[in-house]
Design an enzyme around this catalytic site. Sequence first.
Site, PDB file in Angstrom:
ATOM      1  N   LYS A   1       0.884  -1.179   0.000  1.00  0.00           N
ATOM      2  CA  LYS A   1       0.000   0.000   0.000  1.00  0.00           C
ATOM      3  C   LYS A   1       0.912   1.216   0.000  1.00  0.00           C
ATOM      4  O   LYS A   1       1.432   1.621   1.044  1.00  0.00           O
ATOM      5  CB  LYS A   1      -0.886  -0.015   1.256  1.00  0.00           C
ATOM      6  CG  LYS A   1      -2.223   0.685   1.098  1.00  0.00           C
ATOM      7  CD  LYS A   1      -2.153   2.129   0.670  1.00  0.00           C
ATOM      8  CE  LYS A   1      -1.864   3.063   1.821  1.00  0.00           C
ATOM      9  NZ  LYS A   1      -1.759   4.484   1.380  1.00  0.00           N
TER      10      LYS A   1
ATOM     11  N   GLU B   1       9.220   1.885  11.234  1.00  0.00           N
ATOM     12  CA  GLU B   1      10.235   2.943  11.121  1.00  0.00           C
ATOM     13  C   GLU B   1       9.475   4.255  11.153  1.00  0.00           C
ATOM     14  O   GLU B   1       8.722   4.570  10.235  1.00  0.00           O
ATOM     15  CB  GLU B   1      11.040   2.752   9.828  1.00  0.00           C
ATOM     16  CG  GLU B   1      12.373   3.466   9.879  1.00  0.00           C
ATOM     17  CD  GLU B   1      12.305   4.813   9.227  1.00  0.00           C
ATOM     18  OE1 GLU B   1      11.991   5.804   9.945  1.00  0.00           O
ATOM     19  OE2 GLU B   1      12.554   4.895   8.018  1.00  0.00           O
TER      20      GLU B   1
ATOM     21  N   CYS C   1      13.116  10.888   7.446  1.00  0.00           N
ATOM     22  CA  CYS C   1      13.045  10.393   8.829  1.00  0.00           C
ATOM     23  C   CYS C   1      14.348  10.670   9.560  1.00  0.00           C
ATOM     24  O   CYS C   1      14.359  10.988  10.737  1.00  0.00           O
ATOM     25  CB  CYS C   1      12.783   8.895   8.841  1.00  0.00           C
ATOM     26  SG  CYS C   1      11.273   8.458   8.003  1.00  0.00           S
TER      27      CYS C   1
ATOM     28  N   GLU D   1       9.389  16.199  15.883  1.00  0.00           N
ATOM     29  CA  GLU D   1       9.814  16.068  14.494  1.00  0.00           C
ATOM     30  C   GLU D   1       9.035  17.070  13.644  1.00  0.00           C
ATOM     31  O   GLU D   1       7.808  17.029  13.597  1.00  0.00           O
ATOM     32  CB  GLU D   1       9.539  14.646  13.996  1.00  0.00           C
ATOM     33  CG  GLU D   1      10.104  14.406  12.618  1.00  0.00           C
ATOM     34  CD  GLU D   1       9.884  12.981  12.123  1.00  0.00           C
ATOM     35  OE1 GLU D   1       8.780  12.451  12.331  1.00  0.00           O
ATOM     36  OE2 GLU D   1      10.810  12.423  11.522  1.00  0.00           O
TER      37      GLU D   1
HETATM   38  P1  ADP Z   1       2.440  11.099   6.966  1.00  0.00           P
HETATM   39  O1  ADP Z   1       1.760  11.818   8.077  1.00  0.00           O
HETATM   40  O2  ADP Z   1       3.860  11.429   6.829  1.00  0.00           O
HETATM   41  O3  ADP Z   1       1.681  11.100   5.689  1.00  0.00           O
HETATM   42  P2  ADP Z   1       1.405   8.560   7.668  1.00  0.00           P
HETATM   43  O4  ADP Z   1       1.846   7.721   8.795  1.00  0.00           O
HETATM   44  O5  ADP Z   1       0.068   9.214   7.760  1.00  0.00           O
HETATM   45  O6  ADP Z   1       2.557   9.599   7.429  1.00  0.00           O
HETATM   46  O7  ADP Z   1       1.419   7.727   6.311  1.00  0.00           O
HETATM   47  C1  ADP Z   1       2.348   6.697   6.030  1.00  0.00           C
HETATM   48  C2  ADP Z   1       1.611   5.611   5.287  1.00  0.00           C
HETATM   49  O8  ADP Z   1       0.601   5.088   6.159  1.00  0.00           O
HETATM   50  C3  ADP Z   1       0.869   6.069   4.032  1.00  0.00           C
HETATM   51  O9  ADP Z   1       0.926   5.042   3.041  1.00  0.00           O
HETATM   52  C4  ADP Z   1      -0.542   6.236   4.513  1.00  0.00           C
HETATM   53  O10 ADP Z   1      -1.516   6.106   3.500  1.00  0.00           O
HETATM   54  C5  ADP Z   1      -0.652   5.085   5.498  1.00  0.00           C
HETATM   55  N1  ADP Z   1      -1.721   5.253   6.485  1.00  0.00           N
HETATM   56  C6  ADP Z   1      -2.311   6.393   6.912  1.00  0.00           C
HETATM   57  N2  ADP Z   1      -3.294   6.128   7.804  1.00  0.00           N
HETATM   58  C7  ADP Z   1      -3.309   4.779   7.970  1.00  0.00           C
HETATM   59  C8  ADP Z   1      -4.071   3.877   8.784  1.00  0.00           C
HETATM   60  N3  ADP Z   1      -5.027   4.315   9.600  1.00  0.00           N
HETATM   61  N4  ADP Z   1      -3.801   2.568   8.705  1.00  0.00           N
HETATM   62  C9  ADP Z   1      -2.813   2.099   7.895  1.00  0.00           C
HETATM   63  N5  ADP Z   1      -2.080   2.892   7.095  1.00  0.00           N
HETATM   64  C10 ADP Z   1      -2.313   4.220   7.131  1.00  0.00           C
END
Ligand code: ADP
Length: 490
Positions: A184, A259, A293, A392
Amino acid sequence: MNLQSQNPSPAAVSDGVFIDNEWRASASGATLDVVAPATGEVFTRIAAGNADDIAAAVAAARRAREADWGQMTATQRGRILTRAAEIVNRCHDQLAALEARDTGKPLSQAQADIAATARYLEFYGGAADKLHGDTIPFLPGHFVTTEYVPFGVTGHIIPWNYPAQMFGRTIAASLAMGNACVLKPAEDACLTPLRLCEILREAGLPAGALNCVPGRGDQAGAALAAHPGVDFLSFTGSPEIGAAVQVAAAQNHVGCTLELGGKSPQILFEDADLDRALPVVMKAITQNAGQTCSAGARLLVQESLLATVTQRLRAEFPGLTAADPESDRDLGPLINPRQLDRVRRFCAQADADGIPLIAEGRIDPGVATGGNWIAPRAYGPVPRDHPLARQEVFGPVLSVMSFADEADAIALANDTEYGLVAGVWSRDGSRAIRVARQILVGQVFVNAYGAGGGIELPFGGMKKSGHGREKGFDALYEFAATRTMVIRHD
Ligand code: ADP
């Protein structure tokens, strides 16, 4: 180099989901707009996958494990990855242009990312058949041996900051071990991962060994994390979502690597070689516009050197320029307006709290007004309890802080919830090593700093930066379980 003449062909990237080596429309038929961070313009679309797409992808991965992919030898798997590396190198310019457009990063950074992606495929392709088990001395009349067994189906959720590299580092390692993957990618930037799926198919990867469902995190991402058919999860992203993924993994009793970012220190002792250190310090906070990161976000300077370092930053930092990807300057825009707003809020708070602004870089006057532009900034001295010292930012904002002596430097370096990367700069080799070994991070550099660099180097966090290791051989062990066989022969 001009992005248009490079013809990144975003339209050639499918707006479907990639399952069983084929593109198909997402279950709902829905799509998401893809916006160029440098202009704010919608330039293509991707599928908005949902739980049904994830279920189909997991089922395809399971079939592949039980069929031809699961039967291949490690050497055969490795050859497919190596062939994919060759194709990535052949398509280097086109992939780099696509990455630059999708993420907004300067073209040469995107080119370096694509070269690194090929290296991941090459490294893990070569490593696939080099992982051996052990024999273990045990009781008389017994022979004990171990082997590494792939988990089965692995789920991979990756962020938008280094889409191609993240694909390489997590997918290549898992495939090398013989798992079948469901990916994903991030909704904000995922065009190169979509192309890389096609490249692996071209390299001979059997149907179902790699499936990719783009879409929103709270839909496709959450569905993948929670799917009971997934045997192991690999996540890179924010600590908040990482915690949710870990809870989902726990509910299915599967493992995960996380990570989750950092607030990485670079420590400058008074005998540091500033001519070597400062260019690296400035690069480590501007690379990918600070959206890394392992960005070197905290500069810890020995008190006796603070005035000199401040002066040098005042002289050199203003030259740092944010510009269009094709202008290929120091940094590009931030990924989206939400991220821009977040970074601006950190700066506004620092300004309101009277934290001195040491220096500010510039935004190239030619940039499009619709982009997410911010000039890099260096603040300091930043008090130890200020958000700029602890949280961060994920933007090009450097926090300069001072320390008294070695013990204070170590305490300050560790005075954060994170523990990803650190740098120590000193001409006293013993001191540098002594200090480096007391910093609670997964990777520490001495008289150097590489924001996440090095395919061969195990990488990952301590504390809130997460757990598990990616890169190097360590990543291979993460994607497999040890099976111990005890044979009695007396
Ligand atoms: P950022 O805030 O830097 O976008 P995220 O942690 O929100 O970082 O996103 C990192 C990845 O996690 C992306 O692929 C995002 O679509 C996915 N993501 C966001 N929300 C969820 C969730 N509730 N469950 C699983 N994956 C998620």
